[in-house]
Design an enzyme around this catalytic site. Sequence first.
Site, short mmCIF file in Angstrom:
data_model
loop_
_atom_site.label_atom_id
_atom_site.label_comp_id
_atom_site.label_asym_id
_atom_site.label_seq_id
_atom_site.Cartn_x
_atom_site.Cartn_y
_atom_site.Cartn_z
N GLN A 105 0.91 39.40 -5.79
CA GLN A 105 -0.44 39.45 -6.33
C GLN A 105 -0.45 40.30 -7.60
O GLN A 105 0.22 41.32 -7.66
CB GLN A 105 -1.41 40.03 -5.31
CG GLN A 105 -1.51 39.21 -4.03
CD GLN A 105 -2.56 39.78 -3.09
OE1 GLN A 105 -3.58 40.31 -3.51
NE2 GLN A 105 -2.31 39.66 -1.80
N HIS A 152 7.28 36.77 0.99
CA HIS A 152 5.84 36.80 0.83
C HIS A 152 5.29 38.20 0.59
O HIS A 152 5.35 39.05 1.49
CB HIS A 152 5.19 36.17 2.07
CG HIS A 152 3.70 36.11 2.03
ND1 HIS A 152 2.89 37.15 2.41
CD2 HIS A 152 2.88 35.11 1.63
CE1 HIS A 152 1.63 36.80 2.28
NE2 HIS A 152 1.60 35.57 1.80
N ASP A 153 4.79 38.47 -0.63
CA ASP A 153 3.98 39.65 -0.94
C ASP A 153 4.63 40.99 -0.59
O ASP A 153 3.93 41.92 -0.17
CB ASP A 153 2.62 39.56 -0.24
CG ASP A 153 1.71 38.52 -0.87
OD1 ASP A 153 2.19 37.75 -1.72
OD2 ASP A 153 0.53 38.47 -0.49
N LYS A 213 0.40 35.27 -7.00
CA LYS A 213 -0.33 34.90 -5.78
C LYS A 213 -1.81 35.23 -5.97
O LYS A 213 -2.19 36.38 -6.11
CB LYS A 213 0.25 35.68 -4.61
CG LYS A 213 -0.45 35.38 -3.28
CD LYS A 213 0.48 34.64 -2.37
CE LYS A 213 0.02 34.56 -0.94
NZ LYS A 213 -0.65 35.75 -0.43
#
Length: 204
Positions: free
Chosen positions: A63, A20-21, A105
């Site tokens: 993102q 995640h990210d 994202k």
Amino acid sequence: TQERRVNWGIDPETCAVLVHDMQNYFIDAYDTQAEPMATALPNMVAIRAAATAAGIPVVYTAQPGDQDPEERALLTDFWGPGLKTANQDIIAELTPADDDVLLTKWRYSAFAKSDLAERMWAWGRDQLVIAGIYAHIGIMTTALDAFMRDVQPYVIRDAVAAGMRIAPQSTGHAASALAQDALDRGADRSRLAHPLRVVEGRDG
């Protein structure tokens, strides 16, 4: 000791791993040689390697840089314009492999405005093992969203960073080690997810 309500366990035949990210923009705010990254980052790398070796799908979220304000919408009110294209890449230690999936994202949940759910159903996967940054926002929201989609979420407590405080270990084994073992052998594991308490963070 917190009582368990379910008898879940990671199954390598039915799980996917989400990183995640883990982008330069977010990691640059931390010293990777200090906690929590000194522990979390090597564990993320190990979990990703174990998943790859076991043939388990690995999904990354990232993102986009220089987001259109209309696309970013309400996030701008809280966090400003967000990251730039120059620092949007996944960090070198976790560079996605050719077979990994990289999702754009757009919101806190990795499921929002993405095809993650459709991919998981196509793969026949109904468990999501989550590691990465910003446990108090994006990871927590993704885990809740997964649960509401009937996907079992597993947040690996020593393979996440930022925005949390962790209660004392309730088992003699590190959660990431249990996760790696489960990915390797499909062993039933009981204490991977752990309650998170909000502290602070960015918009991940």
